[in-house]
Scaffold this motif. Structure first.
Motif, PDB file in Angstrom:
ATOM      1  N   TYR A  79      15.428  38.409  35.599  1.00  0.00           N
ATOM      2  CA  TYR A  79      14.740  38.783  36.848  1.00  0.00           C
ATOM      3  C   TYR A  79      14.245  40.223  36.777  1.00  0.00           C
ATOM      4  O   TYR A  79      13.073  40.510  37.057  1.00  0.00           O
ATOM      5  CB  TYR A  79      15.722  38.591  38.000  1.00  0.00           C
ATOM      6  N   ASP A  80      15.125  41.130  36.367  1.00  0.00           N
ATOM      7  CA  ASP A  80      14.736  42.536  36.269  1.00  0.00           C
ATOM      8  C   ASP A  80      13.638  42.733  35.228  1.00  0.00           C
ATOM      9  O   ASP A  80      12.693  43.501  35.434  1.00  0.00           O
ATOM     10  CB  ASP A  80      15.953  43.401  35.936  1.00  0.00           C
ATOM     11  N   ARG A  81      13.763  42.051  34.100  1.00  0.00           N
ATOM     12  CA  ARG A  81      12.737  42.143  33.059  1.00  0.00           C
ATOM     13  C   ARG A  81      11.399  41.600  33.560  1.00  0.00           C
ATOM     14  O   ARG A  81      10.338  42.181  33.301  1.00  0.00           O
ATOM     15  CB  ARG A  81      13.156  41.329  31.824  1.00  0.00           C
ATOM     16  N   LEU A  82      11.459  40.482  34.281  1.00  0.00           N
ATOM     17  CA  LEU A  82      10.229  39.858  34.762  1.00  0.00           C
ATOM     18  C   LEU A  82       9.463  40.784  35.695  1.00  0.00           C
ATOM     19  O   LEU A  82       8.232  40.899  35.602  1.00  0.00           O
ATOM     20  CB  LEU A  82      10.562  38.534  35.470  1.00  0.00           C
ATOM     21  N   ILE A  83      10.173  41.472  36.580  1.00  0.00           N
ATOM     22  CA  ILE A  83       9.516  42.407  37.496  1.00  0.00           C
ATOM     23  C   ILE A  83       8.785  43.492  36.719  1.00  0.00           C
ATOM     24  O   ILE A  83       7.624  43.817  37.008  1.00  0.00           O
ATOM     25  CB  ILE A  83      10.540  43.026  38.468  1.00  0.00           C
ATOM     26  N   GLU A  84       9.457  44.050  35.723  1.00  0.00           N
ATOM     27  CA  GLU A  84       8.850  45.131  34.950  1.00  0.00           C
ATOM     28  C   GLU A  84       7.717  44.625  34.061  1.00  0.00           C
ATOM     29  O   GLU A  84       6.666  45.274  33.954  1.00  0.00           O
ATOM     30  CB  GLU A  84       9.918  45.840  34.107  1.00  0.00           C
ATOM     31  N   LEU A  85       7.895  43.477  33.432  1.00  0.00           N
ATOM     32  CA  LEU A  85       6.863  42.946  32.535  1.00  0.00           C
ATOM     33  C   LEU A  85       5.589  42.578  33.283  1.00  0.00           C
ATOM     34  O   LEU A  85       4.482  42.823  32.810  1.00  0.00           O
ATOM     35  CB  LEU A  85       7.405  41.734  31.768  1.00  0.00           C
ATOM     36  N   THR A  86       5.736  41.979  34.453  1.00  0.00           N
ATOM     37  CA  THR A  86       4.544  41.586  35.210  1.00  0.00           C
ATOM     38  C   THR A  86       3.862  42.785  35.851  1.00  0.00           C
ATOM     39  O   THR A  86       2.683  42.712  36.209  1.00  0.00           O
ATOM     40  CB  THR A  86       4.891  40.548  36.299  1.00  0.00           C
ATOM     41  N   ALA A  87       4.601  43.882  35.994  1.00  0.00           N
ATOM     42  CA  ALA A  87       3.996  45.100  36.552  1.00  0.00           C
ATOM     43  C   ALA A  87       3.169  45.836  35.509  1.00  0.00           C
ATOM     44  O   ALA A  87       2.247  46.585  35.855  1.00  0.00           O
ATOM     45  CB  ALA A  87       5.079  46.022  37.103  1.00  0.00           C
ATOM     46  N   THR A  88       3.491  45.626  34.231  1.00  0.00           N
ATOM     47  CA  THR A  88       2.823  46.378  33.166  1.00  0.00           C
ATOM     48  C   THR A  88       1.944  45.512  32.277  1.00  0.00           C
ATOM     49  O   THR A  88       1.344  46.001  31.334  1.00  0.00           O
ATOM     50  CB  THR A  88       3.866  47.095  32.287  1.00  0.00           C
ATOM     51  N   ASN A  89       1.868  44.202  32.575  1.00  0.00           N
ATOM     52  CA  ASN A  89       1.039  43.283  31.790  1.00  0.00           C
ATOM     53  C   ASN A  89       0.080  42.540  32.708  1.00  0.00           C
ATOM     54  O   ASN A  89       0.448  42.135  33.815  1.00  0.00           O
ATOM     55  CB  ASN A  89       1.901  42.245  31.062  1.00  0.00           C
ATOM     56  N   GLU A  90      -1.134  42.331  32.247  1.00  0.00           N
ATOM     57  CA  GLU A  90      -2.085  41.491  32.980  1.00  0.00           C
ATOM     58  C   GLU A  90      -1.766  40.043  32.598  1.00  0.00           C
ATOM     59  O   GLU A  90      -2.393  39.448  31.731  1.00  0.00           O
ATOM     60  CB  GLU A  90      -3.517  41.853  32.599  1.00  0.00           C
TER      61      GLU A  90
END
Length: 274
Positions: free
Chosen positions: A64-75
């Protein structure tokens, strides 16, 4: 007929978002479970519950934490955004939501169910909980208090998804009248919830679940009910659901979930788009 067509259009849009999000997650070594009414839909209808206009997923905290960060920095998608309070406090929600990009929503003439646009998926973390009964009672009390304090800030925000029952609304209205929210920020409360939810690691917990969900402590279940999950057909796809999906649905919706169908008033009350 127009309303039925629009509902189906929304469901297919949510399915598209689920597929894109799962592809992104699997590319990064993660996966998610369907949650709540979406599990009900998979088990009873092999797809969406016919009157549902939303989709819900649950994902283990570390992912969950990774997903938030990954979707914030990836299109990650041309059509959808993941919005979290950690990057956009205007979401006014503890857990992140997948929203259709606003330009596309307007272009396609779709309604809003959120002050930021059209929310299509709620993403909830799966967390551990205390094992000892006294600690669990204290834990539930603090979760309820923090959620109530956060909810006061959301009162009055136009088009925000509102799933509070009448009793909770009375409590929130009272708290807002006495202006308790002037003593803290909504993001500050979300950060307190974050620390509380992550205090009890899944590995050491006998019961785990989506305590931040609408059914509160009902969503804390024996860890083995979740297990590693298993695939269930959902529309023309398949997604993970809890390992013991029958026990899961009985705890959330009652023993007769397979035969019970809510009347039209209850169906309408559950809709995100009124």
């Amino acid at each position: 007929m127009v309303e039925e067509n629009q509902l189906r259009r929304l469901q297919l849009l949510e399915l598209e978002a689920l597929i894109e999000l799962r592809t992104f997650c699997q590319r990064h070594g993660m996966d998610f479970f369907l949650r709540g009414g979406s599990v009900m839909g998979a088990v009873k209808y092999s797809g969406f519950v016919p009157w549902d206009d939303d989709a819900d997923i649950a994902i283990f905290r570390k992912d969950y934490d990774r997903l938030i960060e990954l979707t914030a920095t990836n299109e990650w998608s041309e059509k959808f955004d993941v919005i979290s309070y950690k990057h956009n406090p205007e979401i006014h929600c503890y857990f992140p939501r997948v929203l259709l990009k606003e330009a596309i929503r307007k272009q396609e003439g779709l309604p809003k169910n959120n002050h930021l646009g059209l929310s299509v998926i709620d993403i909830l973390p799966i967390d551990g909980s205390p094992n000892a009964a006294p600690l669990k009672a204290i834990y539930y009390a603090w979760v309820y208090i923090y959620r109530a304090l956060a909810g006061v800030w959301t009162m009055g925000i136009e088009d925000t998804v509102d799933m509070h029952d009448s009793t909770k609304k009375k409590v929130l209205r009272f708290l807002k009248r006495i202006r308790i929210h002037r003593l803290y920020s909504q993001v500050g409360i979300y950060e307190r919830l974050d620390r509380l939810y992550t205090k009890y690691p899944i590995e050491q917990s006998r019961e785990i679940g989506t305590i931040t969900g609408s059914l509160y402590k009902k969503e804390i279940l024996p860890k083995e009910w979740w297990g590693k999950g298993h695939e269930r057909a959902f529309e023309n796809q398949s997604f993970l659901v809890p390992e013991n999906d029958d026990a899961y649905l009985k705890q959330l919706y009652g023993e007769n979930y397979l035969t019970y169908t809510p009347d039209i008033t209850e169906q309408l009350a559950r809709k995100h788009i009124k």
